[in-house]
Design a protein around this motif. Structure first.
Motif, PDB file in Angstrom:
ATOM      1  N   PHE A 378     -20.795 -32.438   7.854  1.00 29.83           N
ATOM      2  CA  PHE A 378     -20.463 -33.383   8.918  1.00 29.83           C
ATOM      3  C   PHE A 378     -21.209 -34.686   8.640  1.00 29.83           C
ATOM      4  CE2 PHE A 378     -20.257 -29.074  10.484  1.00 29.83           C
ATOM      5  CZ  PHE A 378     -19.052 -29.011  11.172  1.00 29.83           C
ATOM      6  N   VAL A 379     -20.475 -35.787   8.512  1.00 31.85           N
ATOM      7  CA  VAL A 379     -21.069 -37.078   8.158  1.00 31.85           C
ATOM      8  C   VAL A 379     -20.916 -38.036   9.335  1.00 31.85           C
ATOM      9  CG1 VAL A 379     -21.037 -39.012   6.544  1.00 31.85           C
ATOM     10  CG2 VAL A 379     -20.508 -36.688   5.724  1.00 31.85           C
ATOM     11  N   PHE A 380     -22.043 -38.604   9.784  1.00 35.42           N
ATOM     12  CA  PHE A 380     -22.055 -39.569  10.887  1.00 35.42           C
ATOM     13  C   PHE A 380     -21.944 -40.993  10.338  1.00 35.42           C
ATOM     14  CE2 PHE A 380     -25.104 -36.671  13.525  1.00 35.42           C
ATOM     15  CZ  PHE A 380     -24.060 -35.782  13.725  1.00 35.42           C
ATOM     16  N   GLU A 446     -24.158 -28.724   7.114  1.00 39.38           N
ATOM     17  CA  GLU A 446     -24.923 -29.844   6.555  1.00 39.38           C
ATOM     18  C   GLU A 446     -24.538 -31.091   7.341  1.00 39.38           C
ATOM     19  OE1 GLU A 446     -26.026 -30.687   2.073  1.00 39.38           O
ATOM     20  OE2 GLU A 446     -24.002 -31.436   2.482  1.00 39.38           O
ATOM     21  N   VAL A 447     -25.500 -31.643   8.071  1.00 39.09           N
ATOM     22  CA  VAL A 447     -25.246 -32.790   8.940  1.00 39.09           C
ATOM     23  C   VAL A 447     -25.883 -34.017   8.308  1.00 39.09           C
ATOM     24  CG1 VAL A 447     -25.371 -33.658  11.294  1.00 39.09           C
ATOM     25  CG2 VAL A 447     -25.332 -31.181  10.898  1.00 39.09           C
ATOM     26  N   VAL A 448     -25.061 -34.988   7.929  1.00 37.57           N
ATOM     27  CA  VAL A 448     -25.493 -36.149   7.150  1.00 37.57           C
ATOM     28  C   VAL A 448     -25.368 -37.393   8.019  1.00 37.57           C
ATOM     29  CG1 VAL A 448     -25.133 -37.469   5.032  1.00 37.57           C
ATOM     30  CG2 VAL A 448     -24.592 -35.011   5.089  1.00 37.57           C
ATOM     31  N   ASN A 449     -26.463 -38.120   8.178  1.00 33.76           N
ATOM     32  CA  ASN A 449     -26.456 -39.333   9.007  1.00 33.76           C
ATOM     33  C   ASN A 449     -26.438 -40.565   8.123  1.00 33.76           C
ATOM     34  OD1 ASN A 449     -26.689 -41.318  10.907  1.00 33.76           O
ATOM     35  ND2 ASN A 449     -28.568 -40.550  11.835  1.00 33.76           N
ATOM     36  N   ARG A 491     -31.647 -41.492  10.772  1.00 37.44           N
ATOM     37  CA  ARG A 491     -30.764 -42.276   9.907  1.00 37.44           C
ATOM     38  C   ARG A 491     -31.204 -42.086   8.459  1.00 37.44           C
ATOM     39  NH1 ARG A 491     -34.536 -45.270  12.321  1.00 37.44           N
ATOM     40  NH2 ARG A 491     -35.407 -47.157  11.336  1.00 37.44           N
ATOM     41  N   GLY A 492     -30.210 -41.877   7.581  1.00 38.84           N
ATOM     42  CA  GLY A 492     -30.493 -41.629   6.176  1.00 38.84           C
ATOM     43  C   GLY A 492     -30.912 -40.207   5.875  1.00 38.84           C
ATOM     44  N   GLU A 493     -30.849 -39.335   6.874  1.00 40.12           N
ATOM     45  CA  GLU A 493     -31.332 -37.961   6.714  1.00 40.12           C
ATOM     46  C   GLU A 493     -30.170 -36.977   6.697  1.00 40.12           C
ATOM     47  OE1 GLU A 493     -34.973 -35.410   8.590  1.00 40.12           O
ATOM     48  OE2 GLU A 493     -33.509 -36.162  10.036  1.00 40.12           O
ATOM     49  N   THR A 494     -30.367 -35.879   6.001  1.00 42.15           N
ATOM     50  CA  THR A 494     -29.457 -34.732   6.035  1.00 42.15           C
ATOM     51  C   THR A 494     -30.224 -33.539   6.595  1.00 42.15           C
ATOM     52  OG1 THR A 494     -28.123 -35.486   4.156  1.00 42.15           O
ATOM     53  CG2 THR A 494     -28.084 -33.136   4.655  1.00 42.15           C
ATOM     54  N   VAL A 495     -29.652 -32.898   7.592  1.00 38.68           N
ATOM     55  CA  VAL A 495     -30.250 -31.701   8.173  1.00 38.68           C
ATOM     56  C   VAL A 495     -29.325 -30.527   7.886  1.00 38.68           C
ATOM     57  CG1 VAL A 495     -30.933 -30.527  10.304  1.00 38.68           C
ATOM     58  CG2 VAL A 495     -31.483 -32.943   9.980  1.00 38.68           C
ATOM     59  N   ARG A 496     -29.883 -29.445   7.377  1.00 37.16           N
ATOM     60  CA  ARG A 496     -29.104 -28.237   7.100  1.00 37.16           C
ATOM     61  C   ARG A 496     -29.525 -27.148   8.077  1.00 37.16           C
ATOM     62  NH1 ARG A 496     -30.617 -30.470   2.090  1.00 37.16           N
ATOM     63  NH2 ARG A 496     -28.802 -31.441   1.094  1.00 37.16           N
TER      64      ARG A 496
END
Length: 529
Positions: A378-380, A446-449, A491-496
């Motif tokens: 998921f990309v924000f 995988e959540v990508v900001n 911001r700029g972070e990926t959380v799994r």
């Protein structure tokens, strides 16, 4: 779109003079009476003196919702959402929305294993509403999601069973499509506490709820409508309240250990917190107790997160709960000065507190989720487009305060300005299923900001486990194993994270900056049996 491009488009709109807009955001209506491009913390505040809120009053307990059932293991009650009046500042009455007339709403306290039945009456004139049981393990058709609205003047009963092991600090709030942000900041939020049948935390520590909300008042005591800056960044008030009070006071004896449950029930405020002169130990998160206590110097609560603490007051004198600096990212002028705010003052007397048992080293066992059967990403992002504009019924004009939108219907559509917060380049569509999952299967999300500010990510219907974070090429594991339903993605972070949905039906996932949710940063996962 990066911040500079985003703001250039916004500035173009602001200085467009007679350019008019009726802005359509996927059918959502927004009150936006003014955009002030000047500096200062409150972009919607009057130039006159702000109302003063009283400080130092004794911390009040949240009123409890009475159980109307006489059957053991059953909780029955009624909640009514309707207009009410609160007095935050002396001599000023503030129109609000309230559950059963209180702000925050009444505390609901039950035990794991209980059957819960709550009749909800929507008495908000002209607006749909729901009650979303945030973080709670309830069936999809009892979740209060936007697809299941309760019309103004109507009622429905939410009914669900709370399974063993569900003890935690949850909360409840509305979730109607396009109205969630306004209904929450106007006062609709309450704590929902599920107690365990056997609690490892010593009863001598007490159990104190600190429900954190924020508030913006005009000089006449009313709540100003949201501004363009509020839509971009999320609405942040001028005052942070604890249980509806500004900097209340709590008195304890020397050496006391107190259990606090902290709720961030604000629309968009990030709260980095510490106690000045007292030791903090984290014992729980959104989904209940940790496996073992963890010492902490500072804690971050993004919107919708909860945390349980044990605080040790070893020395006499005033001890304050205060805010630390945290850069969550901000678009445009008016960034609030959040550091150094005093939220609670604890007066520690020189009389010793009653001796209490030590905190257990082991609180409970949390089973790690197994290998995932599916991986999802998921990309924000955010986007803003400009085009031809048409005059709506209220119109748009420029005055000494900046951009003034007439009327309450502000929409964006073809030929107008379009501002959206997106997940996987898509804006929320209530008629679209974004993800199909299978009940009982573990998934890695995988959540990508890639946006310009932090976004707290919330998943309905389940709790998850954060596995790791990645930022600037550096990967770090979670500090401790815990159950969560909301996690901040910087911001700029990926959380799994690992999760498993066990209850079939449609569930939401979204940013819990409520204005961003309304501007598209939300999706639907359909859980199939």
């Amino acid at each position: 779109m990066h911040r500079r491009t985003f703001l250039m488009g916004l500035t173009t709109l602001a200085v467009g003079g007679s350019a008019a807009a009726q802005m359509k955001m996927d059918g959502m209506q927004h009150e936006m009476p003014r955009m002030d491009m000047g500096g200062g913390q409150d972009m919607g505040a009057s130039a006159n003196a702000e109302p003063m809120l009283p400080e130092g009053e004794p911390l009040r307990e949240l009123p409890r919702l009475a159980n109307e059932s006489t059957v053991p293991g059953s909780f029955k009650a009624r909640l009514t959402a309707e207009p009410a009046t609160a007095r935050f500042a002396e001599g000023l009455d503030t129109p609000i929305l309230a559950y059963n007339g209180t702000n925050p709403g009444p505390l609901i306290e039950v035990k794991e294993g209980d059957r819960v039945e709550i009749e909800f009456n929507n008495n908000i004139p002209g607006e749909e509403s729901t009650i979303h049981w945030h973080g709670m393990p309830v069936p999809a058709d009892q979740d209060g999601n936007p697809m299941d609205p309760v019309a103004s003047g109507s009622s429905r009963t939410y009914a669900f069973d709370l399974p063993e092991g569900s003890a935690a600090a949850y909360w409840y709030h509305p979730h109607p499509h396009g109205k969630t942000a306004a209904q929450v900041y106007r006062g609709l939020a309450g704590a929902f506490l599920v107690k365990p049948k056997s609690d490892p935390i010593p009863a001598e520590y007490g159990d104190t709820i600190l429900m954190l909300t924020d508030l913006r008042l005009a000089t006449d005591g009313t709540m100003p409508a949201s501004t363009m800056a509020d839509l971009m960044n999320g609405r942040v008030g001028d005052h942070v309240l604890v249980n509806g009070q500004k900097n209340p006071k709590l008195s304890v004896g020397e050496g006391a250990k107190r259990r606090f449950r902290l709720y961030n029930a604000t629309n968009a405020r990030f709260l980095k917190l510490a106690f000045d002169g007292a030791l903090m130990t984290v014992i729980g998160s959104d989904g209940g107790l940790l496996e073992a206590p963890v010492a902490a110097k500072g804690i971050l609560l993004s919107p919708a997160e909860r945390l349980e603490l044990i605080v040790s007051f070893e020395k006499p004198g005033p001890i304050t709960l205060y805010t630390l600096e945290y850069d969550r990212g901000w678009m445009g002028p008016g960034r609030p000065a959040d550091a150094g705010l005093t939220l609670l003052t604890v007066d520690v007397s020189d009389s010793p507190a009653q001796p209490a048992p030590e905190l257990p080293r082991k609180l409970r066992t949390i089973a790690a989720l197994g290998a995932p059967a599916a991986n999802r990403r998921f990309v924000f992002t955010e986007t803003m487009g400009m085009g031809g504009m048409s005059m709506g019924s209220g119109g748009m004009s420029m005055d000494s305060h900046g951009m003034q939108m007439g009327g309450e219907d502000m929409s964006m559509g073809a030929g107008g300005m379009k501002m959206e917060f997106l997940i996987n380049d898509a804006s929320f569509d209530m008629n679209r299923i974004d993800v199909v999952s299978k009940a009982g299967e573990v998934e890695l999300w995988e959540v990508v900001n890639q946006a310009d500010m932090d976004h707290p990510f919330h998943v309905h219907g389940t709790q998850f486990q954060v596995v790791e974070r990645e930022r600037g090429g550096k990967v770090s594991r979670a500090d401790y194993l815990s159950w969560k339903d909301t996690v901040n993605v910087a911001r700029g972070e990926t959380v799994r994270l690992l999760l498993r949905q066990d209850r079939p039906g449609p569930c939401m996932y979204h940013c819990h900056i409520l204005e961003h949710e309304q501007l598209g940063m939300m999706g639907i996962v359909n859980v199939q049996a």
